[in-house]
Design a protein around this motif. Sequence first.
Motif, mmCIF file in Angstrom:
data_model
loop_
_atom_site.group_PDB
_atom_site.id
_atom_site.type_symbol
_atom_site.label_atom_id
_atom_site.label_comp_id
_atom_site.label_asym_id
_atom_site.label_seq_id
_atom_site.Cartn_x
_atom_site.Cartn_y
_atom_site.Cartn_z
ATOM 1 N N ASN A 26 -28.422 -69.888 -29.342
ATOM 2 C CA ASN A 26 -27.204 -70.017 -30.143
ATOM 3 C C ASN A 26 -26.294 -68.807 -29.994
ATOM 4 O O ASN A 26 -25.081 -68.943 -29.952
ATOM 5 C CB ASN A 26 -27.563 -70.272 -31.604
ATOM 6 C CG ASN A 26 -27.920 -71.716 -31.837
ATOM 7 O OD1 ASN A 26 -27.052 -72.554 -32.037
ATOM 8 N ND2 ASN A 26 -29.220 -72.030 -31.779
ATOM 9 N N TYR A 30 -22.433 -68.647 -28.771
ATOM 10 C CA TYR A 30 -21.455 -67.904 -29.572
ATOM 11 C C TYR A 30 -20.759 -66.852 -28.704
ATOM 12 O O TYR A 30 -19.532 -66.732 -28.725
ATOM 13 C CB TYR A 30 -22.181 -67.260 -30.756
ATOM 14 C CG TYR A 30 -21.354 -66.324 -31.597
ATOM 15 C CD1 TYR A 30 -20.197 -66.749 -32.239
ATOM 16 C CD2 TYR A 30 -21.758 -65.005 -31.793
ATOM 17 C CE1 TYR A 30 -19.456 -65.882 -33.040
ATOM 18 C CE2 TYR A 30 -21.028 -64.140 -32.590
ATOM 19 C CZ TYR A 30 -19.881 -64.580 -33.207
ATOM 20 O OH TYR A 30 -19.150 -63.718 -33.990
ATOM 21 N N ASN A 33 -18.328 -68.524 -26.408
ATOM 22 C CA ASN A 33 -17.147 -68.930 -27.175
ATOM 23 C C ASN A 33 -16.208 -67.743 -27.387
ATOM 24 O O ASN A 33 -14.984 -67.877 -27.250
ATOM 25 C CB ASN A 33 -17.551 -69.481 -28.543
ATOM 26 C CG ASN A 33 -18.093 -70.888 -28.492
ATOM 27 O OD1 ASN A 33 -17.903 -71.615 -27.536
ATOM 28 N ND2 ASN A 33 -18.795 -71.267 -29.547
ATOM 29 N N ALA A 60 -21.974 -59.298 -29.908
ATOM 30 C CA ALA A 60 -22.855 -60.443 -29.642
ATOM 31 C C ALA A 60 -23.711 -60.194 -28.404
ATOM 32 O O ALA A 60 -24.900 -60.542 -28.382
ATOM 33 C CB ALA A 60 -22.032 -61.722 -29.486
ATOM 34 N N SER A 89 -29.095 -75.266 -28.864
ATOM 35 C CA SER A 89 -27.968 -74.708 -29.619
ATOM 36 C C SER A 89 -27.372 -75.708 -30.592
ATOM 37 O O SER A 89 -27.221 -76.887 -30.273
ATOM 38 C CB SER A 89 -26.860 -74.244 -28.669
ATOM 39 O OG SER A 89 -27.304 -73.168 -27.895
ATOM 40 N N VAL A 91 -24.668 -74.152 -32.476
ATOM 41 C CA VAL A 91 -23.349 -73.525 -32.571
ATOM 42 C C VAL A 91 -22.359 -74.425 -31.828
ATOM 43 O O VAL A 91 -22.649 -74.878 -30.719
ATOM 44 C CB VAL A 91 -23.373 -72.096 -31.958
ATOM 45 C CG1 VAL A 91 -21.982 -71.572 -31.682
ATOM 46 C CG2 VAL A 91 -24.138 -71.142 -32.866
ATOM 47 N N ILE A 107 -15.184 -69.134 -34.998
ATOM 48 C CA ILE A 107 -16.056 -67.994 -35.296
ATOM 49 C C ILE A 107 -16.805 -68.220 -36.601
ATOM 50 O O ILE A 107 -18.023 -68.037 -36.680
ATOM 51 C CB ILE A 107 -15.243 -66.681 -35.334
ATOM 52 C CG1 ILE A 107 -14.748 -66.339 -33.930
ATOM 53 C CG2 ILE A 107 -16.075 -65.541 -35.925
ATOM 54 C CD1 ILE A 107 -13.729 -65.221 -33.894
ATOM 55 N N SER A 110 -19.411 -70.903 -36.185
ATOM 56 C CA SER A 110 -20.516 -70.400 -35.369
ATOM 57 C C SER A 110 -21.414 -69.476 -36.176
ATOM 58 O O SER A 110 -22.651 -69.583 -36.120
ATOM 59 C CB SER A 110 -19.971 -69.657 -34.145
ATOM 60 O OG SER A 110 -19.237 -70.523 -33.316
ATOM 61 N N GLN A 144 -22.976 -60.223 -40.363
ATOM 62 C CA GLN A 144 -22.288 -61.494 -40.148
ATOM 63 C C GLN A 144 -21.674 -62.037 -41.436
ATOM 64 O O GLN A 144 -20.599 -62.656 -41.399
ATOM 65 C CB GLN A 144 -23.237 -62.501 -39.511
ATOM 66 C CG GLN A 144 -23.568 -62.107 -38.091
ATOM 67 C CD GLN A 144 -24.804 -62.776 -37.558
ATOM 68 O OE1 GLN A 144 -25.405 -63.629 -38.202
ATOM 69 N NE2 GLN A 144 -25.195 -62.392 -36.362
#
Length: 159
Positions: A26, A30, A33, A60, A89, A91, A107, A110, A144
């Motif tokens: 995941n 992310y 992305n 990340a 995944s 996400v 974001i 995710s 996060q």
Amino acid sequence: MKLNSIGLDADKAEQISSDLNVLLANFQRYYQNLRGIHWNIKGKRFFDLHIKFEELYNDANMKVDMIAERVLTLGGVPFHTFEDYNDNSTVPVGKNVTKDEDAIHLIVDSLKELLLIERKILNTSDEAQDEGTNSMMSDFISEQEKTVWMMKAWLAEDI
């Protein structure tokens, strides 16, 4: 109960390693992305967001490495193929995201998925007395959660 070389129940460590691999998959999505929105963002907020997205994808990327190394520490083998990442995944995939609000929503969405996985791992690692994984998950979660709060503030939305 059989202990592994770092003194954890071997069966529990194997389960945590497996869960960490799901987190790794995941995080890789992310990360990708974030690279995509960094490259493709357009509009009046380009300069600020371009820099912010770079900061996020660098973070990340570091976390991907930390997760993979923790999997190895627990005796597992980290996922390392796009097939593994896609198969494991949840996400969302951000394809051709160019608008600022769409990017920020991606974001937030995710991070919500990552937080769900991390909280599950946190509970499992706590039960296994795996302080190394537990500490990592605690750090990830608090960072996060703050990022989600900031992104929601940017969107002028309630948390």
